[in-house]
Every structure is written in structure tokens, then in C-alpha cells.
Design a protein around this motif. Structure first.
Motif, mmCIF file in Angstrom:
data_model
loop_
_atom_site.group_PDB
_atom_site.id
_atom_site.type_symbol
_atom_site.label_atom_id
_atom_site.label_comp_id
_atom_site.label_asym_id
_atom_site.label_seq_id
_atom_site.Cartn_x
_atom_site.Cartn_y
_atom_site.Cartn_z
ATOM 1 N N ASP A 37 0.836 -1.214 0.000
ATOM 2 C CA ASP A 37 0.000 0.000 0.000
ATOM 3 C C ASP A 37 0.867 1.260 0.000
ATOM 4 O O ASP A 37 0.564 2.241 -0.675
ATOM 5 C CB ASP A 37 -0.924 0.020 1.233
ATOM 6 N N ALA A 38 1.955 1.210 0.778
ATOM 7 C CA ALA A 38 2.870 2.364 0.836
ATOM 8 C C ALA A 38 3.492 2.606 -0.533
ATOM 9 O O ALA A 38 3.629 3.757 -0.971
ATOM 10 C CB ALA A 38 3.951 2.124 1.882
ATOM 11 N N GLU A 39 3.824 1.527 -1.212
ATOM 12 C CA GLU A 39 4.455 1.660 -2.536
ATOM 13 C C GLU A 39 3.523 2.369 -3.527
ATOM 14 O O GLU A 39 3.950 3.215 -4.311
ATOM 15 C CB GLU A 39 4.831 0.263 -3.063
ATOM 16 N N VAL A 40 2.228 2.023 -3.448
ATOM 17 C CA VAL A 40 1.228 2.655 -4.329
ATOM 18 C C VAL A 40 1.169 4.157 -4.048
ATOM 19 O O VAL A 40 1.169 4.989 -4.969
ATOM 20 C CB VAL A 40 -0.170 2.009 -4.119
ATOM 21 N N LEU A 41 1.158 4.528 -2.756
ATOM 22 C CA LEU A 41 1.079 5.947 -2.373
ATOM 23 C C LEU A 41 2.348 6.697 -2.790
ATOM 24 O O LEU A 41 2.275 7.825 -3.285
ATOM 25 C CB LEU A 41 0.876 6.073 -0.864
ATOM 26 N N LEU A 42 3.499 6.067 -2.602
ATOM 27 C CA LEU A 42 4.771 6.710 -2.966
ATOM 28 C C LEU A 42 4.838 6.940 -4.471
ATOM 29 O O LEU A 42 5.334 7.961 -4.949
ATOM 30 C CB LEU A 42 5.959 5.858 -2.495
ATOM 31 N N LYS A 43 4.293 5.968 -5.219
ATOM 32 C CA LYS A 43 4.257 6.100 -6.683
ATOM 33 C C LYS A 43 3.364 7.277 -7.069
ATOM 34 O O LYS A 43 3.673 8.052 -7.964
ATOM 35 C CB LYS A 43 3.703 4.804 -7.291
#
Length: 506
Positions: free
Chosen positions: A123-129
Motif C-alpha cells: 500500500d505504501a508503494e502505491v502511495l509513494l508512486k
């Protein structure tokens, strides 16, 4: 717009602290899908207003309506529940936790009662992207530079699914490329119906991004105008006077070389860096985030090690990796992170001003408190620090006044070479001019100033010469006459290790 579109309304808010009226009858409103800019000098009350909405402070009078209903925001949890997210100028992240842990702190996804790390990191990766930052969710926050921390804060706010997003000086530490990315994110959020309270000191950003502007002065809301209002008019509303010149550099006579840096190298960080700064001169260091500017000046100040090269003050070499030796030689550093590195937040103004001179004011183990107090009074008056008194905790001062205290402690120490790293970050137009006047006074008195700034107009407006760094090397040097935004940017994006034609100043 109908009332149904109003997300937030503040009416007649008042807040006092001992000796200070921080807010005095402030009105403000925010609609769905708009960027409402909050503008005002440091000490105008913007930060206090934000803290009302984030639950850090409660108002003494007035009312707050969210979605048309009167509400009391008494904690960060209340604020979160109302889907209000705040990104502070001084970041609110836990250094020893990972990026993903910071984004979902207190809200970690669980599976069978245990934190589901895999899902949290995904989920964090999606937000960082979404915020366009290339950083691993597993990276420790303490390993990140300020520009990346900013993006992690924005990702954290997005994770809350906020309908009101408050951004306090979000562009202060970003390069122009990162600012464009941020603006794209803000525009997308606006299209999604999020209401954004945007605090900035960069007046050119208002027309580019804003819909409405509320101007605050001395704790009051003094006007609400369209974002298309001319800059001169905004400044006049902010400060109650017009600022004739934004960068009032007064060039002093150039004296002998006070600071000489030769062949400074730290493997993998910076390479073969050499320059001089003369008495009466301001030398600016420009470059993109990650070019190695802060690392070089920290090495010069003795705060970080280096592998090769030398640092001299007035021709005398200084022991490397030795802050005391640098300070004794007359070098002072005003760091980029003033709260983390430049101030003792829970100490008073007087104690902070005396940090550098404490040793010299000590005789036979006793501190000359009377002398320290008189010196602190003199310098606080000279710098125009707005405070209830010398005993006021530095934590409670506005950003511009905190910065004056950081600079003041070096003025008291009769510093010969003052290094300023992002000296006006998060400081309003009026306080900026005061800091620039201070730089003029320092150089007129024969000091040398080395200034790093990501605010290119500031570098161009205040520097007598500009050094441009790229990829850990000096890519070129420009005189004040040669230094244009285009010339600096061309060098900043160059590859100096292969561009043999990179101009070197002498």
C-alpha cells in the motif's frame, strides 16, 4: 457555490498565549475542490490557525464548522476522524521507523491480529508512486533527505483519505522539478474534490495553483482576494507596507580570502571541491537536491569527515572533522534543519543566543550570566526578534524569529565566515528582507558569507558570485553579472566529471 460544497468554516477564532494574542477574530472558509492559500508574515498566526484544525490547540473563542456542523477538535484523533490531514513545515515523522511504518503509524493493516507488513509495504508503494518519489517503503526515514521526507509526509496524508488537506510551506525545500510534481498532485486532489489549505511564501505559486487567498496580519484575517491578485497588492496586504526591493544586496568592498577550500573529497559524496570566500563577499552555492552542497559545507564546518583536501581560515589550516577547531577559527553554520540542528527548542531565547559564546563567557567554571543576558538583549533587539521576552521558549517562536535566533548566536561570537544553509526556508517576505539586511551588515563589517539556497532568485539576488554544484562536484562558477537562471540550471544539470568544458572560475 452552494453551502453543500463548503467543507470547513472558521468564525471569529481567538487564541492567546502568555503575553501574546496569536489569533484575534479570524474568519476562514474552504470549499470542496479548491486550493485556498493562507498568506501572512511569520508571527501573523498561520501556524496557530493550522494547529487549531489539527487538534494541537483549542480556541479560546469562536467556532469551527466541518461539513456545516459545529465541532470541537481537541486531539489529532478528532482531526483524523473529520478527515483533516496536516503536513507541517517541520516534518512529523519518526526517524527510526521505515517509510511504510511512518505512513501507516497507528493504522497498520492487520491480519489475524498481527501487522500485515506485506500489505502495508505494498500500500505504501502505491502511495509513494502516486507522489512520484522513488524510495523503498522499507527504507528508514532517517536515511532520507528533506525533499524525500516531504513526499513521504504527503503520501501519509493521502493514506488518510483526507477531504481537507493542510499544507504548510510544502514547496520550501523542493527543487523546481519537484515543485511541478507537487503541483500536479495538488491539482489531481483538487479534481477529486479535496479542499486544500496551502500556505506558501512564494508569491508566484499563488496564481499558478490557488483559487482564493486569505491574508493574515498580526493575528487577524485582513482580506480575502482572488488568487489572480497582483503580487504587489498581496505584499501590501501582508505587511501593511510595500516592499520596495525583494533582494536588497549592498555590495561591500572585497577584502582578503577568509575561507579557502582546496581539493575537498569524500568518496562517493563530493569530489575535488575547491573555492575561496573573501571578506565582504556573499558566495552562493546553487544546485539540485542531492548535488552535495550541504555535505560540503558540513565538512567545512567540521561536522562531517572528509578523505582528502584542506580547509583554511585566513590562510591557517583547520583540523578536519573538528567543529570546535572550526568555531575557534571563526566559522559558523546556520543549518538547513534549524529545529533539529540549530536550536535547543525547550531552552529560552537567551539560552539559545548564548550557546556559542558560553565557553568564552565562563571564568573559573562560572558563567557570566549578566554579560550573557546583556549580549542576548542587544542582539535580540538588533535582529528584531518578536517575542514575549528573553525567557520565552524558542519552540513557541515563529519560523522567522527562530531563524533570527540561530543567526544571532553566531553574531554574538564575532564569526568571520558564516555558512547559511537554506537561510530563508519557510520564512515570509518581510522576515526574508530582514535576514538579507543582516547579511549586508555582516559583509559590510568584513565577514564572509557562504550561502546555499534552493530558491534560485534568492541566490541570484544576494550573491556576489555563484558556485554551481552537480553530482558532488563544482560544475562552474559565475559572477553576479553572468549568473542567470538559465546559466545556473545549465550547470546544475551537467555532468562535471565528463563535461571537460564545464567552466571553472578562478
Amino acid at each position: 457555490m452552494s453551502d453543500a460544497d463548503e467543507l470547513l468554516r472558521i468564525e471569529g477564532i481567538r487564541k492567546t498565549f502568555p503575553g501574546v494574542v496569536a489569533l484575534d477574530g479570524v474568519d476562514f472558509s474552504l470549499r470542496r475542490g479548491e486550493v485556498h492559500v493562507l498568506l501572512g508574515e511569520n508571527g501573523a498566526g498561520k501556524s496557530t490557525l493550522i494547529k487549531m484544525l489539527s487538534g494541537a490547540y483549542t480556541p479560546d473563542a469562536g467556532r469551527i464548522l466541518v461539513g456545516g456542523e459545529e465541532t470541537r477538535i481537541q486531539s489529532a484523533q478528532d482531526s483524523e476522524r473529520l478527515r483533516i490531514a496536516t503536513i507541517y513545515q517541520e516534518f512529523n515523522l519518526v526517524p527510526d521507523l521505515t517509510v511504510a511504518e511512518n505512513i501507516f503509524l497507528g493504522r497498520q493493516p492487520r491480519r489475524f491480529g498481527v501487522i500485515d507488513r506485506k500489505r502495508m509495504e505494498a500500500d505504501a508503494e502505491v502511495l509513494l508512486k502516486r507522489v512520484g518519489v522513488h524510495v523503498s517503503p522499507r527504507a528508514r526515514v532517517r536515511e532520507l533527505g528533506i525533499a524525500r521526507l516531504q513526499m513521504v509526509e504527503i503520501a501519509k496524508a493521502l493514506s488518510l483519505d483526507a477531504r481537507v488537506l493542510i499544507m504548510d510551506e510544502p514547496t520550501a525545500v523542493l527543487t523546481s522539478e519537484e515543485v511541478e510534481k507537487l503541483f500536479a498532485i495538488v491539482r489531481t486532489l483538487r479534481e477529486d474534490g479535496v479542499g486544500i489549505v496551502f500556505i506558501t511564501h512564494h508569491l508566484e505559486e499563488i496564481a499558478a495553483l490557488g483559487d482564493r487567498v486569505t491574508v493574515m496580519r498580526d493575528g487577524k484575517s485582513v482580506g480575502q482576494v482572488p488568487a489572480s491578485t497582483p503580487e504587489d497588492e498581496l505584499v501590501r496586504l501582508m505587511v501593511g507596507r510595500s516592499i520596495e526591493q525583494q533582494y536588497p544586496r549592498e555590495r561591500a568592498d572585497r577584502g582578503t580570502a577568509l575561507l579557502t577550500v582546496e581539493g575537498l573529497t569524500r568518496d562517493g559524496v563530493f569530489h575535488d571541491v575547491g573555492f575561496e570566500v573573501h571578506a565582504g563577499e556573499v558566495v552562493g552555492i546553487a544546485g539540485l537536491v542531492g548535488a552535495g552542497r550541504t555535505e560540503v559545507v558540513r565538512a567545512v564546518f567540521g561536522a562531517d569527515p572528509y578523505d582528502k583536501g584542506s580547509v583554511k581560515v585566513s590562510g591557517a589550516p583547520i583540523a578536519k572533522y573538528d567543529v570546535n577547531a572550526a568555531m575557534t577559527a571563526g566559522i559558523g553554520l546556520v543549518p538547513e534543519d534549524r529545529k533539529g540542528q540549530g536550536l535547543v527548542l525547550d531552552a529560552s531565547v537567551e539560552e539559545n543566543l548564548g550557546l556559542v559564546t558560553l565557553r568564552s563567557a565562563t571564568r573559573a567554571g562560572l558563567v557570566d550570566l549578566k554579560g550573557q543576558r546583556e549580549a542576548a538583549e542587544r542582539i535580540a533587539g538588533q535582529l528584531g526578534v518578536r517575542m514575549a521576552g528573553l525567557g520565552q521558549h524558542v519552540r513557541t517562536l515563529s519560523g522567522g524569529n527562530q531563524q533570527k535566533v540561530v543567526i544571532g548566536k553566531w553574531l554574538l561570537a564575532d564569526t568571520k565566515v558564516l555558512i547559511l544553509d537554506e537561510p530563508t526556508r519557510g520564512i515570509d517576505v518581510g522576515a526574508k528582507v530582514e535576514i538579507y539586511q543582516l547579511i549586508n551588515e555582516l559583509t559590510a563589517a568584513g565577514a564572509a558569507v557562504l550561502m546555499i539556497s534552493s530558491d534560485l532568485p534568492e541566490v541570484l539576488g544576494m550573491s556576489d558570485r555563484v558556485l554551481v554544484m552537480a553530482q558532488g562536484r563544482i560544475a562552474g562558477e559565475l559572477s553576479a553579472d553572468e549568473a542567470t537562471q538559465d546559466a545556473v540550471m545549465a550547470l546544475a544539470v551537467s555532468n562535471p566529471s565528463t563535461d571537460k568544458e564545464a567552466s571553472r572560475g578562478h
